[in-house]
Motif scaffolding. Structure first.
Motif, PDB file in Angstrom:
ATOM      1  N   ARG A  94       0.882  -1.168   0.000  1.00  0.00           N
ATOM      2  CA  ARG A  94       0.000   0.000   0.000  1.00  0.00           C
ATOM      3  C   ARG A  94       0.919   1.218   0.000  1.00  0.00           C
ATOM      4  O   ARG A  94       1.842   1.289   0.802  1.00  0.00           O
ATOM      5  N   THR A  95       0.645   2.158  -0.903  1.00  0.00           N
ATOM      6  CA  THR A  95       1.618   3.253  -1.067  1.00  0.00           C
ATOM      7  C   THR A  95       1.635   4.211   0.124  1.00  0.00           C
ATOM      8  O   THR A  95       2.486   5.091   0.183  1.00  0.00           O
ATOM      9  N   THR A  96       0.691   4.039   1.058  1.00  0.00           N
ATOM     10  CA  THR A  96       0.719   4.891   2.246  1.00  0.00           C
ATOM     11  C   THR A  96       1.614   4.301   3.344  1.00  0.00           C
ATOM     12  O   THR A  96       1.777   4.908   4.400  1.00  0.00           O
ATOM     13  N   GLU A  97       2.189   3.140   3.087  1.00  0.00           N
ATOM     14  CA  GLU A  97       3.064   2.520   4.088  1.00  0.00           C
ATOM     15  C   GLU A  97       4.400   3.259   4.169  1.00  0.00           C
ATOM     16  O   GLU A  97       4.912   3.732   3.154  1.00  0.00           O
ATOM     17  N   ASP A  98       4.984   3.280   5.377  1.00  0.00           N
ATOM     18  CA  ASP A  98       6.276   3.956   5.559  1.00  0.00           C
ATOM     19  C   ASP A  98       7.375   3.352   4.698  1.00  0.00           C
ATOM     20  O   ASP A  98       8.221   4.057   4.179  1.00  0.00           O
ATOM     21  N   ARG A  99       7.361   2.027   4.557  1.00  0.00           N
ATOM     22  CA  ARG A  99       8.427   1.383   3.778  1.00  0.00           C
ATOM     23  C   ARG A  99       8.454   1.924   2.345  1.00  0.00           C
ATOM     24  O   ARG A  99       9.487   1.933   1.695  1.00  0.00           O
ATOM     25  N   HIS A 100       7.290   2.356   1.859  1.00  0.00           N
ATOM     26  CA  HIS A 100       7.224   2.890   0.497  1.00  0.00           C
ATOM     27  C   HIS A 100       7.626   4.367   0.461  1.00  0.00           C
ATOM     28  O   HIS A 100       8.376   4.789  -0.413  1.00  0.00           O
ATOM     29  N   LYS A 101       7.144   5.122   1.438  1.00  0.00           N
ATOM     30  CA  LYS A 101       7.457   6.554   1.462  1.00  0.00           C
ATOM     31  C   LYS A 101       8.962   6.780   1.444  1.00  0.00           C
ATOM     32  O   LYS A 101       9.452   7.645   0.721  1.00  0.00           O
ATOM     33  N   VAL A 102       9.709   6.000   2.228  1.00  0.00           N
ATOM     34  CA  VAL A 102      11.158   6.236   2.287  1.00  0.00           C
ATOM     35  C   VAL A 102      11.824   5.943   0.944  1.00  0.00           C
ATOM     36  O   VAL A 102      12.789   6.600   0.566  1.00  0.00           O
ATOM     37  N   VAL A 103      11.296   4.980   0.218  1.00  0.00           N
ATOM     38  CA  VAL A 103      11.895   4.664  -1.087  1.00  0.00           C
ATOM     39  C   VAL A 103      11.577   5.787  -2.092  1.00  0.00           C
ATOM     40  O   VAL A 103      12.441   6.220  -2.850  1.00  0.00           O
ATOM     41  N   VAL A 104      10.342   6.286  -2.052  1.00  0.00           N
ATOM     42  CA  VAL A 104       9.978   7.386  -2.960  1.00  0.00           C
ATOM     43  C   VAL A 104      10.877   8.593  -2.678  1.00  0.00           C
ATOM     44  O   VAL A 104      11.430   9.219  -3.602  1.00  0.00           O
ATOM     45  N   GLU A 105      11.073   8.895  -1.383  1.00  0.00           N
ATOM     46  CA  GLU A 105      11.936  10.033  -1.027  1.00  0.00           C
ATOM     47  C   GLU A 105      13.358   9.823  -1.536  1.00  0.00           C
ATOM     48  O   GLU A 105      13.981  10.722  -2.080  1.00  0.00           O
ATOM     49  N   LYS A 106      13.831   8.596  -1.379  1.00  0.00           N
ATOM     50  CA  LYS A 106      15.199   8.277  -1.810  1.00  0.00           C
ATOM     51  C   LYS A 106      15.350   8.455  -3.330  1.00  0.00           C
ATOM     52  O   LYS A 106      16.325   9.042  -3.805  1.00  0.00           O
TER      53      LYS A 106
END
Ligand code: MSP
Length: 484
Positions: A94-106
């Motif tokens: 789910r794109t609202t998960e933290d594991r995803h947010k950090v990758v998008v930021e990176k």
């Protein structure tokens, strides 16, 4: 050695309940993943949800919910449908998960540091439904309902910088874009100058998204965020071993309407971030109802749950896989569904199973009999099983799943003919050993056809293996000799 196989579905917007169109891609990915597992490969199968962006925010507002609560609630109906459809995904993102947010930021930081993101003021026509600026020509096409004139400062990704590399990549990797006509469509699109991609949305207009790491007044454009899910899940930032094992993805399965985002945005983003490109992007066609795209707005949506309630899960999976020629559109009609159900499943497959199980139970105490000497017809069945497996595999490797299924069904029909010709129910009265050989041959052929069909109908075939009293999923003739 086991090969790694990584297959993805699009991540679905949570502005709508799942329907047959969205269920289709997920079932297809499931079939391909189960098939790879059967071949002895390590499959990683990913599906999930696209939870940011305007569409989702609007859907939440309409229901009087905050977007996060809306997403949490909607995610349940997707998860329960996938459960019911026996979807064997290894991860659910789910794109609202933290594991995803950090990758998008990176990725945003990496692309920014590479000098591929710039700021610009833009004035243009904006499609609310598409969540992007559109050209005059697109606006004139009448396809975009709600269009506004907007002037905005935004961040742009230098997609054009990678245009030439992308064309080269497509040309030198024939499997990259499939089917062929989709590849030509993209090459045609890339013949014209490529615009850069607006990858930000000002929070003043939309705040439901991942904040840009270099400007807190903006969130990330939903597609730039969503596509990255494909590298988040196998552990781009947190599990190097897993990531190296599965990336580049073997196959991104998508519908034809999201070809440009996958075949142009995504590879250029990866090029800028210095990440390998996926091996294959495969675009399937649409399910149509009376030649119209199935959608909520036209009210012609078939709810898969209703069909499952009435007919069971496997017939629905079977129909969807059997009826669509991959790459083309297909028409969904209840009439053809019932036809398939009656002819292929009840008649051909069901008939064979009941013949075999009645004979075994009545005459051999539920145990498959020993094999004695083979007649030429028995031998022919054995040979045709080898041929069926080989043809099935050839079709599968060409993504001709409907043909692969037809091959398995033709084999089933030939076993039925073999029984009719050999009539073991008569023979058993005079020569139990000979009848045993016929039964063994029929049962082994049936077992192999069920092995072939098991990625498509995991439940029905499981029952069949129980009836035959075997655990063997060996695709070779005689693979179930250890029947006990
Ligand atoms: N969220 C984006 C995908 C992001 S992937 C990084 C999206 N979501 S969607 O929910 O609108 O659609 C997902 C998929 O469902 C698309 O591939 C689309 O083609 C497919 N289908 C939707 N309706 C369909 C049919 N009637 N028939 C077949 N597939 C259809 O786009």
């Amino acid at each position: 050695m086991n090969k790694s196989f990584y297959i993805t579905t699009p991540i679905y917007y949570v502005n709508d309940d799942p329907h047959i169109g969205t269920a289709y891609t997920t079932i297809l990915a499931d079939v391909l993943s189960r098939y790879q597992v059967q071949l002895g490969n390590d499959s990683f199968f990913l599906t999930g949800l696209d939870e940011h962006g305007q569409k989702v925010q609007e859907a939440a507002t309409k229901r009087g919910l905050n977007p996060k609560d809306h997403c949490d609630e909607m995610s349940k109906s997707f998860i329960s449908l996938w459960d019911r459809l026996h979807i064997s995904n290894n991860d659910f993102i789910r794109t609202t998960e933290d594991r995803h947010k950090v990758v998008v930021e990176k990725i945003l930081k990496t692309v920014y540091d590479a000098g591929d993101i710039y700021e610009d003021e833009y004035e243009g026509l904006y499609s609310v439904a598409e969540e992007r600026f559109i050209t005059e020509k697109e606006a004139d096409s009448g396809q975009f309902g709600n269009i506004k004139k907007l002037k905005e400062k935004n961040y742009f990704f230098k997609m054009s910088k990678y245009q030439k590399s992308l064309i080269d990549h497509i040309k030198s990797n024939p499997m990259f874009l499939q089917p062929e006509h989709r590849k030509n469509e993209i090459l045609g699109f890339l013949n014209k100058p490529l615009n850069d991609l607006c990858i930000s949305r000002p929070k003043s207009r939309l705040n439901w998204g991942i904040e840009l790491p270099f400007d807190s007044d903006y969130v990330t454009y939903v597609w730039f965020d969503a596509l990255i899910n494909y590298i988040t899940a196998p552990g781009f930032l947190n599990n190097k071993t897993l990531f190296d094992k599965y990336w580049p993805a073997s196959m991104h399965l998508i519908g034809k309407d999201i070809l440009t985002t996958h075949a142009v945005y995504w590879p250029t983003m990866l090029m800028s971030a210095g990440i390998e490109l996926p091996k294959t992007i495969f675009a399937h066609g649409w399910w149509l109802m009376e030649d119209e795209k199935m959608s909520k707005s036209t009210g012609n949506v078939i709810n898969p749950m209703d069909l499952i309630d009435e007919y069971g899960v496997d017939p629905v999976r079977y129909y969807l896989m059997r009826e669509m020629v991959l790459g083309q559109d297909a028409n969904f009609t209840i009439k053809s569904f019932i036809n398939r159900y009656n002819s292929d499943l009840a008649n051909d497959f069901g008939n064979l199973l009941s013949r075999v199980s009645t004979l075994i139970n009545k005459n051999y105490d539920g145990e498959i009999p020993e094999l004695s000497s083979l007649s030429s017809y028995d031998k022919k069945v054995e040979d045709s099983s080898k041929e069926a497996v080989q043809n099935f595999d050839n079709y599968m490797s060409n993504m001709a799943i409907n043909d692969a299924i037809e091959e398995a069904l033709q084999f089933v029909r030939s076993i039925n003919k073999y029984f009719e010709h050999s009539a073991p129910w008569k023979v058993v009265k005079e020569d139990k050993e000979l009848a045993g050989t016929i039964l063994y041959t029929g049962a082994e052929a049936l077992r192999i056809s069920a092995v072939l069909l098991s990625p498509i109908m995991p439940e029905k075939t499981k029952k069949l293996f129980q009836v035959l009293n075997t655990d063997s999923r060996d695709r070779k003739w005689g693979g179930a000799e250890i029947w006990d």
